[in-house]
Each structure stands twice: as structure tokens, then as C-alpha cells.
Design an enzyme around this catalytic site. Structure first.
Site, short mmCIF file in Angstrom:
data_model
loop_
_atom_site.label_atom_id
_atom_site.label_comp_id
_atom_site.label_asym_id
_atom_site.label_seq_id
_atom_site.Cartn_x
_atom_site.Cartn_y
_atom_site.Cartn_z
N HIS A 233 11.23 13.68 22.29
CA HIS A 233 10.87 15.07 22.02
C HIS A 233 9.57 15.50 22.72
O HIS A 233 9.53 16.45 23.47
CB HIS A 233 10.71 15.29 20.51
CG HIS A 233 11.90 14.90 19.70
ND1 HIS A 233 13.06 15.65 19.65
CD2 HIS A 233 12.11 13.84 18.90
CE1 HIS A 233 13.93 15.07 18.83
NE2 HIS A 233 13.38 13.96 18.38
O1 RIB Z 1 11.12 16.73 15.52
C1 RIB Z 1 10.51 15.89 16.48
C2 RIB Z 1 9.03 15.91 16.34
O2 RIB Z 1 8.66 15.37 15.08
C3 RIB Z 1 8.31 15.02 17.38
O3 RIB Z 1 7.06 15.56 17.67
C4 RIB Z 1 8.17 13.72 16.68
O4 RIB Z 1 7.07 12.94 17.18
C5 RIB Z 1 7.88 14.18 15.28
O5 RIB Z 1 6.51 14.48 15.20
#
Ligand code: RIB
Ligand code: CA
Length: 305
Positions: A233
Site C-alpha cells: 500500500h
Molecule cells: O490500509 C492499508 C494501510 O494501513 C497501510 O498504510 C498499512 O501500512 C496500514 O497502515
């Protein structure tokens, strides 16, 4: 011309990968890292940020400041089920990785931003520190070029069917950020669940340099995604900064739901019908996933360890 950035982060395995790219790409100038409670508690996210920076020998160049222990209003809920109790399992970083600076995250953000004519904020955890900063020091806003924020989704959540973790963790902070009047690039699940790191890419990481081996160790202990592919992500924020041509965006007004069963959902005015044509965000809606995988390996292969 390098892009000056500050990362506000909750390492976290994908945050660690994003920090790796930001620290090592010559086109990015990472000025400061601030930590926030999110994937794990803020003492652990702060330590994990220090570990990554120390791993790359940058402890004297990139300061780390500890930030908010709790969301503004909503009770704190971590994601240790995804990132492990430590937040960064699978690699031994040792115990000698330095200390955070004495300033709080908000103080460090204020000072680092005011020292620049323009700088980009890259939050990859909840936005609690960002909201506190804007509330306490609104004068920083004119020095912020844009906010490239991992979080949110217009195509379904990962905490509820509507809400993504970073926005779900602190929806009130997200609302403050989206109403701050600063250009936002929404790097949400709409693209991060498309640009999955393939099993082949992950295997190749483990056969590379020490940076690749470190990331391989973390990612093989990461409980997001499946063996078919792992979502990096937070790395998508750095990929956007370096290769915006590989990501499709759509400008719209984005609101944040701060109560009720859809709490933490982003609501996009997708037809531009309800805000007099005003927009506050460029939402990332598509990405070249193959290019992302190739870029990820290429970036890591270039790291001289
Ligand atoms: O939904 C994904 C996010 O939530 C990313 O930033 C992961 O590291 C968590 O923080
Ligand atoms: Ca994160």
C-alpha cells in the site's frame, strides 16, 4: 531536481518498504520521518522507523520524531494481526538503532515545513499528527505543495466494507486533512490492491542485496494479501511521486464519514454534482501493476549496501 518530502508513518511492513524507496531514490529528499500509532503502538512505530533509517546508515541525516499515541476521538485499534506484534517481523535489525529527537512530531513537522518554501507531505498511517499540526500551526499550510496520502478507498474497504485502515483509525483527523485546503493525492485501495507484489518478485527480492533480503524477510511475515500477491500500500505513494504517468487519477471533492456504520469511508463526488465544481483531491483510480513490480525490483537492486 529532487522532491523534498516528509513521511508520517506507522511501520508496518509496507511502510518499511516505502521508507526504503524514499531513503534510497536519488530523486527524493526525505527531510524528516514522524511516527504515529497505527499498525502497532507509537513506541513500536517510532522504533521501527529508527531501525529502517539506521539500517541504511542515515541516522545522522534523517531525524525521527514520535507522534500521537491515540486517534483524536475514536478508540485506538492496531493492525498487529497483519504486521505482527513488533510491526516489522522477519528481520533482525539489532538493538542499536538510535533514539527519536526530543521534539514531538507536531513540533518537528512545524519546524521542518517552515524551513522550506515548499515540501510534500507523505502520510502512510492515520492522519492524527497531520490534523494536530494543522490545528496548532495553520501557518504551515502555505509551505505544503501537496499531500500524497496512502489511505481511503472508493471501491470498498479493508476494515469494513466501506472503510480503509488509515482513515478508519482516525476519521476525524482525515476530515480535518481533507478540509485543510491543500491539494491531496488520494493513494487508496483503488490502486494499492491492483499493484500487488507477485510471488516471483518477492522471491527475487530474497536473492538480491541486503536491502532485498531485509524486505523479503518482512514481506514473508506480512499477513495482507495472499500468495497470489501482497499489497505494498504505502509504497504506491513514492511510486506516484516518481512515476505519476503510470497512475490514472480523477479530480473530485472527497468527504470523510466520521460516524455511523460507514465510519471512515471516503465519499467521492464522482459526478462533480454537489460541490459547485470544487474539488479537493486527485483520487488514484488505476495503476500499471506490471510496471510497479518491475520498478520495485529495480529500485531495490540499485541500493548499494
Ligand atoms: O490500509 C492499508 C494501510 O494501513 C497501510 O498504510 C498499512 O501500512 C496500514 O497502515
Ligand atoms: Ca502504513
Amino acid at each position: 531536481m529532487t522532491t523534498k518530502i516528509i513521511m508520517d508513518t506507522d511501520p508496518g511492513i509496507d511502510d518499511a518498504a516505502a521508507l526504503t524507496m524514499a531513503i534510497n531514490d536519488p530523486n527524493i529528499d526525505l527531510k524528516l520521518v514522524t511516527a504515529v500509532a497505527g499498525n502497532v503502538t507509537v513506541d513500536k512505530t517510532t522504533a521501527n522507523a529508527l531501525k529502517i533509517i539506521h539500517f541504511f546508515g542515515k541516522s545522522d541525516q534523517i531525524p525521527v520524531a514520535a507522534g500521537a499515541e491515540q486517534p483524536l476521538i475514536k478508540p485506538f485499534e492496531d493492525a498487529a494481526r497483519i504486521h505482527g506484534e513488533s510491526g516489522m517481523p522477519g528481520y533482525d535489525f539489532g538493538d542499536d538503532y538510535g533514539e527519536p529527537i526530543k521534539k514531538t512530531a507536531v513540533e518537528a513537522l512545524h519546524d521542518a515545513i517552515m524551513a522550506e518554501d515548499e515540501i510534500t507531505l507523505v502520510p502512510t498511517g492515520s492522519y492524527t499528527n497531520i490534523a494536530l499540526l494543522f490545528s496548532e500551526y495553520p501557518e504551515v499550510k502555505s509551505h505544503i505543495k501537496q499531500i500524497v496520502a496512502m489511505g481511503g478507498s472508493l471501491s470498498g474497504g479493508n476494515m469494513t466494507s466501506s472503510a480503509e485502515f488509515n482513515v478508519f483509525t482516525d476519521p476525524d483527523a482525515a476530515k480535518i486533512m481533507y478540509n485543510a485546503g491543500i491539494p491531496i493525492v488520494t493513494v487508496g485501495l483503488d490502486i494499492t490492491l491492483k499493484a500487488l507484489l507477485t510471488a516471483d518478485t518477492i522471491e527475487k527480492l530474497g536473492q538480491m542485496n541486503e536491502a532485498g533480503k531485509m524486505l523479503h524477510g518482512l514481506i514473508t511475515h506480512y499477513n495482507d494479501g495472499s500468495n497470489a500477491g501482497r499489497p505494498m500500500h504505502d509504497v504506491n505513494t513514492i511510486f506516484y511521486l516518481l512515476h505519476p504517468d503510470k497512475i490514472k487519477t480523477k479530480e473530485m471533492w472527497v468527504d470523510v464519514q466520521t460516524d455511523g456504520p460507514a465510519i471512515g469511508a471516503l465519499v467521492g463526488d464522482i459526478r462533480g454534482a454537489y460541490h459547485d465544481g470544487k474539488t479537493n483531491a486527485k483520487v488514484c483510480v488505476d495503476i500499471d501493476a506490471d510496471y510497479f513490480n518491475k520498478w520495485f525490483l529495480d529500485e531495490v537492486s540499485k541500493i548499494k549496501m
